[in-house]
Design a protein around this motif. Structure first.
Motif, PDB file in Angstrom:
ATOM      1  N   ARG A  59      -0.136  -8.200   4.363  1.00 48.21           N
ATOM      2  CA  ARG A  59       0.838  -8.884   3.063  1.00 48.21           C
ATOM      3  C   ARG A  59       2.131  -8.268   3.021  1.00 48.21           C
ATOM      4  N   PRO A  60       3.083  -8.965   2.797  1.00 48.59           N
ATOM      5  CA  PRO A  60       4.550  -8.456   2.813  1.00 48.59           C
ATOM      6  C   PRO A  60       4.718  -7.730   1.445  1.00 48.59           C
ATOM      7  N   LEU A  61       5.649  -6.788   1.764  1.00 45.73           N
ATOM      8  CA  LEU A  61       5.965  -5.765   0.957  1.00 45.73           C
ATOM      9  C   LEU A  61       6.897  -6.656  -0.434  1.00 45.73           C
ATOM     10  N   GLU A  62       7.536  -7.519   0.284  1.00 44.33           N
ATOM     11  CA  GLU A  62       8.345  -8.468  -0.984  1.00 44.33           C
ATOM     12  C   GLU A  62       7.268  -8.924  -1.840  1.00 44.33           C
ATOM     13  N   GLY A  63       7.797  -8.661  -3.267  1.00 44.60           N
ATOM     14  CA  GLY A  63       6.790  -9.042  -4.321  1.00 44.60           C
ATOM     15  C   GLY A  63       5.745  -8.110  -4.718  1.00 44.60           C
ATOM     16  N   ILE A  64       5.675  -6.857  -4.203  1.00 44.34           N
ATOM     17  CA  ILE A  64       4.787  -5.908  -4.633  1.00 44.34           C
ATOM     18  C   ILE A  64       5.633  -4.896  -5.512  1.00 44.34           C
ATOM     19  N   LYS A  65       5.085  -4.821  -6.720  1.00 45.08           N
ATOM     20  CA  LYS A  65       5.915  -3.890  -7.599  1.00 45.08           C
ATOM     21  C   LYS A  65       5.243  -2.406  -7.690  1.00 45.08           C
ATOM     22  N   VAL A  66       4.029  -2.390  -7.666  1.00 43.26           N
ATOM     23  CA  VAL A  66       3.439  -1.015  -7.645  1.00 43.26           C
ATOM     24  C   VAL A  66       2.353  -0.866  -6.533  1.00 43.26           C
ATOM     25  N   LEU A  67       2.333   0.273  -5.640  1.00 44.74           N
ATOM     26  CA  LEU A  67       1.473   0.226  -4.252  1.00 44.74           C
ATOM     27  C   LEU A  67       1.143   1.753  -4.495  1.00 44.74           C
ATOM     28  N   ASP A  68      -0.313   1.741  -4.928  1.00 44.21           N
ATOM     29  CA  ASP A  68      -0.884   3.031  -5.241  1.00 44.21           C
ATOM     30  C   ASP A  68      -1.768   3.463  -3.831  1.00 44.21           C
ATOM     31  N   ILE A  69      -1.431   4.572  -3.359  1.00 51.43           N
ATOM     32  CA  ILE A  69      -2.367   5.055  -2.176  1.00 51.43           C
ATOM     33  C   ILE A  69      -3.282   6.089  -2.337  1.00 51.43           C
ATOM     34  N   ARG A  70      -4.591   5.648  -2.011  1.00 55.87           N
ATOM     35  CA  ARG A  70      -5.499   6.728  -2.488  1.00 55.87           C
ATOM     36  C   ARG A  70      -5.698   7.685  -1.068  1.00 55.87           C
ATOM     37  N   THR A  71      -6.042   8.792  -1.221  1.00 49.60           N
ATOM     38  CA  THR A  71      -6.282  10.056  -0.092  1.00 49.60           C
ATOM     39  C   THR A  71      -7.469  10.890  -0.392  1.00 49.60           C
ATOM     40  N   THR A  72      -8.076  11.119   0.672  1.00 47.96           N
ATOM     41  CA  THR A  72      -9.134  12.195   0.779  1.00 47.96           C
ATOM     42  C   THR A  72      -8.825  13.202   1.682  1.00 47.96           C
ATOM     43  N   GLY A  73      -9.188  14.543   1.245  1.00 48.58           N
ATOM     44  CA  GLY A  73      -8.806  15.501   2.385  1.00 48.58           C
ATOM     45  C   GLY A  73      -9.829  15.265   3.626  1.00 48.58           C
ATOM     46  N   LEU A  74      -9.381  15.645   4.600  1.00 45.52           N
ATOM     47  CA  LEU A  74     -10.000  15.527   5.868  1.00 45.52           C
ATOM     48  C   LEU A  74     -11.327  16.182   6.127  1.00 45.52           C
ATOM     49  N   PRO A  75     -11.469  17.378   5.803  1.00 47.74           N
ATOM     50  CA  PRO A  75     -12.669  18.324   5.742  1.00 47.74           C
ATOM     51  C   PRO A  75     -13.829  17.635   4.929  1.00 47.74           C
ATOM     52  N   LEU A  76     -13.497  16.962   3.742  1.00 48.14           N
ATOM     53  CA  LEU A  76     -14.418  16.140   3.071  1.00 48.14           C
ATOM     54  C   LEU A  76     -14.989  14.985   3.924  1.00 48.14           C
ATOM     55  N   LEU A  77     -14.076  14.201   4.477  1.00 47.03           N
ATOM     56  CA  LEU A  77     -14.310  12.828   5.239  1.00 47.03           C
ATOM     57  C   LEU A  77     -15.057  13.424   6.397  1.00 47.03           C
ATOM     58  N   MET A  78     -14.740  14.427   7.110  1.00 48.72           N
ATOM     59  CA  MET A  78     -15.485  14.752   8.379  1.00 48.72           C
ATOM     60  C   MET A  78     -16.917  15.322   7.806  1.00 48.72           C
ATOM     61  N   ALA A  79     -17.013  15.813   6.762  1.00 49.64           N
ATOM     62  CA  ALA A  79     -18.350  16.486   6.230  1.00 49.64           C
ATOM     63  C   ALA A  79     -19.172  15.075   5.831  1.00 49.64           C
TER      64      ALA A  79
END
Length: 277
Positions: A59-79
């Motif tokens: 999806r092109p960045l043009e036209g996007i007003k708000v982009l929210d990125i969600r993250t998780t800690g690597l230890p939790l993902l590995m577990a």
């Protein structure tokens, strides 16, 4: 465009990125260095699910007003990945030969396997070989995964439980020259393997404690900067393994008794004391 990470404004300057995939590529590298991984995405308030994530990357960045990125800690993902694998190992151990081959194929294609191949490659390799019938039995493999889970869930507790083992290993290193001289080959081999395993475990625990902000690599060990100490420690370990491989008993004994035994004690004490403080 406003970019947020876990709901908080992020100071990210766009350069040549044209679509979300290009933007997330650079952010993903930065997150990995900070101990996090991308776990979700929202575009203009619309949550992007797993089924549409690939389309969103184009999806092109043009036209996007708000982009929210969600993250998780690597230890939790590995577990979480290891918990998934525990179930596969249990099923594999109780399956027929035909079902074992199916479990192997399905696991190798799973997100957990892909994640492990990137984040914990040594464990991925051992699981893959075991599922091909070339490595550990299911019970031993399950015990290994349980150990890694303990490290991820509570690295401080796992570190504190090693004190007697570290001291016993250091003492065996000091005894290694005599074991070699008196022909105790099996005990000598066991000592070298034990030391290699405990050193690798301490390196893993240090990395986890660093991700959690409990300890930093700005500490000094035996008056040396941490990175310099680790470089020397790693070099001595490699030299020991190489000398043992060619049966250079004199060098193996000297390295074990005078270089690695004291460094093992010093390394453990240095990372345990700040972590416990």
């Amino acid at each position: 465009m406003v970019i947020t990470i876990d709901g908080k404004p992020a100071d990210i300057v766009l350069e040549k990125e044209k679509n979300i995939g290009e933007l997330l590529g650079g952010i993903g590298d930065w997150l990995a260095g900070s101990g996090y991984s991308l776990s979700g995405l929202s575009i203009n308030g619309e949550l992007i699910n797993a089924a549409s994530i690939n389309d969103a990357f184009d999806r092109p960045l043009e036209g996007i007003k708000v982009l929210d990125i969600r993250t998780t800690g690597l230890p939790l993902l590995m577990a979480e990945a290891l918990v998934d694998i525990q179930q596969d190992i249990s099923a594999y151990g109780n399956a027929s030969f035909e079902d074992q081959r199916r479990i192997q194929r399905e696991w190798e294609e799973s997100p957990s396997a892909s994640f492990l191949a990137e984040r914990i490659p040594d464990l991925f390799d051992r699981i893959s070989r075991s599922f091909r019938g070339e490595g550990l039995a299911a019970a031993a493999l399950a015990a290994l995964v349980d150990e890694r889970l303990r490290e991820l869930r509570d690295p401080l507790l796992e570190l504190s439980s090693l004190e007697s083992l570290v001291e016993a290993t250091a003492k065996r290193l000091e005894d290694l020259p005599l074991d070699i001289q008196t022909g105790k080959d099996s005990r000598a081999a066991e000592t070298v393997q034990l030391f290699s395993n405990i050193a690798e475990k301490l390196f893993r625990l240090f990395s986890l404690l660093k991700l959690e902000g409990i300890i930093t690599d700005t500490i000094t060990i035996d008056t040396m900067p941490f990175n310099a100490f680790i470089d020397d420690f790693s070099a001595a370990l490699k030299e020991l393994l190489a000398a043992y491989e060619v049966k250079d008993a004199v060098l193996v004994g000297d390295l074990a008794e005078y270089e690695l035994a004291p460094r093992l004690r010093t390394f453990y004490s240095a990372i345990k004391t700040p972590a416990a403080a």
